[in-house]
Scaffold this motif. Structure first.
Motif, PDB file in Angstrom:
ATOM      1  N   ALA A 153     -24.753  26.302   2.157  1.00 29.64           N
ATOM      2  CA  ALA A 153     -24.935  25.167   3.061  1.00 29.64           C
ATOM      3  C   ALA A 153     -24.779  23.845   2.318  1.00 29.64           C
ATOM      4  N   ASP A 154     -25.274  23.775   1.088  1.00 27.77           N
ATOM      5  CA  ASP A 154     -25.109  22.560   0.289  1.00 27.77           C
ATOM      6  C   ASP A 154     -23.635  22.292   0.000  1.00 27.77           C
ATOM      7  N   GLN A 155     -22.885  23.342  -0.295  1.00 25.21           N
ATOM      8  CA  GLN A 155     -21.460  23.176  -0.580  1.00 25.21           C
ATOM      9  C   GLN A 155     -20.727  22.619   0.630  1.00 25.21           C
ATOM     10  N   LEU A 156     -21.081  23.134   1.795  1.00 26.67           N
ATOM     11  CA  LEU A 156     -20.371  22.746   3.019  1.00 26.67           C
ATOM     12  C   LEU A 156     -20.935  21.483   3.660  1.00 26.67           C
ATOM     13  N   GLY A 157     -22.084  21.017   3.190  1.00 26.25           N
ATOM     14  CA  GLY A 157     -22.676  19.820   3.769  1.00 26.25           C
ATOM     15  C   GLY A 157     -23.405  20.074   5.071  1.00 26.25           C
ATOM     16  N   HIS A 158     -23.954  21.293   5.232  1.00 23.43           N
ATOM     17  CA  HIS A 158     -24.718  21.622   6.428  1.00 23.43           C
ATOM     18  C   HIS A 158     -26.189  21.261   6.245  1.00 23.43           C
ATOM     19  N   SER A 207     -25.846  15.213   6.746  1.00 26.22           N
ATOM     20  CA  SER A 207     -26.206  15.920   5.522  1.00 26.22           C
ATOM     21  C   SER A 207     -24.989  16.136   4.634  1.00 26.22           C
ATOM     22  N   GLY A 208     -23.855  15.514   5.000  1.00 28.25           N
ATOM     23  CA  GLY A 208     -22.611  15.828   4.326  1.00 28.25           C
ATOM     24  C   GLY A 208     -22.363  15.132   3.004  1.00 28.25           C
ATOM     25  N   ASP A 209     -23.116  14.070   2.668  1.00 24.59           N
ATOM     26  CA  ASP A 209     -22.897  13.401   1.390  1.00 24.59           C
ATOM     27  C   ASP A 209     -23.314  14.333   0.268  1.00 24.59           C
ATOM     28  N   ARG A 210     -22.391  14.606  -0.654  1.00 22.37           N
ATOM     29  CA  ARG A 210     -22.700  15.553  -1.723  1.00 22.37           C
ATOM     30  C   ARG A 210     -21.698  15.391  -2.847  1.00 22.37           C
ATOM     31  N   THR A 211     -22.091  15.804  -4.043  1.00 23.85           N
ATOM     32  CA  THR A 211     -21.179  15.820  -5.187  1.00 23.85           C
ATOM     33  C   THR A 211     -20.934  17.273  -5.552  1.00 23.85           C
ATOM     34  N   LEU A 212     -19.666  17.673  -5.507  1.00 24.86           N
ATOM     35  CA  LEU A 212     -19.315  19.077  -5.689  1.00 24.86           C
ATOM     36  C   LEU A 212     -18.692  19.329  -7.050  1.00 24.86           C
ATOM     37  N   PRO A 213     -19.180  20.330  -7.783  1.00 25.66           N
ATOM     38  CA  PRO A 213     -18.493  20.758  -8.998  1.00 25.66           C
ATOM     39  C   PRO A 213     -17.227  21.527  -8.622  1.00 25.66           C
ATOM     40  N   LEU A 214     -16.179  21.350  -9.396  1.00 25.84           N
ATOM     41  CA  LEU A 214     -14.897  21.969  -9.078  1.00 25.84           C
ATOM     42  C   LEU A 214     -14.585  23.120 -10.021  1.00 25.84           C
ATOM     43  N   PRO A 215     -13.959  24.182  -9.513  1.00 25.14           N
ATOM     44  CA  PRO A 215     -13.454  25.218 -10.411  1.00 25.14           C
ATOM     45  C   PRO A 215     -12.331  24.641 -11.272  1.00 25.14           C
TER      46      PRO A 215
END
Length: 374
Positions: A317-322, A230-238
């Motif tokens: 959980a989405d941020q961490l890829g859980h 579940s770890g594939d994700r696109t993260l917005p950055l501060p």
């Protein structure tokens, strides 16, 4: 049909044992080129070969395969390897696994149990056993997890000041690596697998689709996440993390490193070893205030910041890829795009650092800022 013999302290006892052995032999279905009389080591070798094939098919991780091999070599085969399948009984396993737990840990004993169960389950599927005796064993208790600990705001500031003041830590690129992991909550293997082509500075996002691992007899490799992960994700950055990455991108381009190169390379510009980087962090932390810090602490810290900002467990959980917090959310909610609220919450990570830390690199004091520039 091979001869079956049993002995006992009395004739009736020996007869009962013999009848039981014959009954078990008749229940074993057989088939293929193995049966209940095949050595455990032979079945284990075939099972691990099957697991290697699953790795090549992208169904298992390389690290999992290496772990299985290590457990087989160090614990399972020395104890069970020369036994016939029908000799790997519930009483024998009920004595073996507690011994592994006493020698190592509850967690290690659970992994050992999983490996033994995998081998014997393979034997059942091949028709060499009628049932898997591991299923009759009690759960392995113990090994209570330590309460997660995250860096407080003051500790974050002090940790980065310590890194910036350590020439060896700076040379090993630990300050910016720490900032990136705090800004994203990614695992260290994910951070080291991030290439510039994964970073969109204009959009302020980073795609986390890869990880760096060391494959036995091959070396370091950047591998795509498994389809089941579940770890594939696109993260917005501060924005403060975007500023750090912009400066790094400028330096990378000056050094001739293009899009298909690591954001955090080794000294030669190639992939960096996660194990060596963990060792670098251990050396940098010292033995007093930060002796407890490991790379996963930065991940826990990001999660804690998000939790303090009252984000939902699903967003965290989405941020961490859980894969979880709940089956319902996993089934009915998408995880490919992460909420912008996460970046907003991480934006304020350094707000209470005081006026001496405004501008420049987050987490560094004013004196360091004047030395390093924006």
């Amino acid at each position: 049909m091979h001869d079956i013999e049993r002995t006992g302290p009395t004739r009736p006892k020996a007869e009962r044992l013999l009848k039981k052995a014959i009954s078990e032999a008749l229940k074993a279905p057989g088939g293929g080129d193995m049966d209940h009389n095949t050595k455990f080591s032979v079945v284990a070798d075939r099972w691990i070969t099957r697991q290697a094939g699953r790795v090549e098919a992208g169904e298992r991780a390389h690290g999992t395969l290496d772990n299985y091999r290590s457990v087989l070599k160090n614990h399972v085969l020395p104890a069970l390897g020369d036994l016939r399948l029908h000799e790997v009984t519930v009483p024998r396993l009920d004595a073996f696994l507690p011994a592994v737990k006493a020698k190592t840990s509850a967690s290690h004993a659970r992994t050992t149990r999983a490996v033994v169960s995998g081998v014997l389950g393979f034997a059942v599927r091949q028709g060499a056993l009628g049932s898997n005796p591991v299923r009759e064993l009690e759960r392995i208790e113990g090994g209570k997890r330590k309460k997660p600990r995250a860096l407080s705001s003051a500790e974050r500031r002090k940790w980065l000041e310590q890194l910036e003041a350590d020439p060896k830590a700076v040379a090993r690129d630990l300050p910016d690596l720490t900032r990136f992991m705090l800004a994203t909550g990614v695992r260290i293997g994910e951070a080291l697998a991030t290439f510039w082509e994964d970073v969109d500075l204009d959009a302020g996002t980073v795609a986390i689709d890869w990880k760096v691992i060391r494959i036995r007899e091959v070396g370091l490799r950047r591998v795509k996440k498994l389809k089941t992960e579940s770890g594939d994700r696109t993260l917005p950055l501060p924005s403060w993390a975007v500023s750090v990455l912009r400066e790094r991108r400028r330096l990378a381009e000056e050094a001739g490193r293009g899009p298909a190169t690591p954001v955090f390379p080794d000294t030669l510009g190639g992939l960096r070893d996660p194990s060596n980087t963990r060792r670098d962090l251990r050396e940098a932390r010292g033995t007093e205030d930060f002796a407890w810090i490991k790379s996963h602490v930065f991940r826990k810290t990001a999660a804690t910041v998000l939790d303090d900002a009252k984000l939902s467990s699903r967003q965290i959980a989405d941020q961490l890829g859980h894969a979880r917090p709940s089956v319902t959310q996993d089934v009915y909610m998408g995880r490919t795009t992460v909420s912008r609220d996460n970046a907003i919450a991480l934006e304020a990570m350094w707000d209470d650092d005081g006026p001496g830390n405004s501008g420049g690199k987050p987490g560094a004091g004013q004196d360091q800022q004047d030395q390093t520039g924006p």
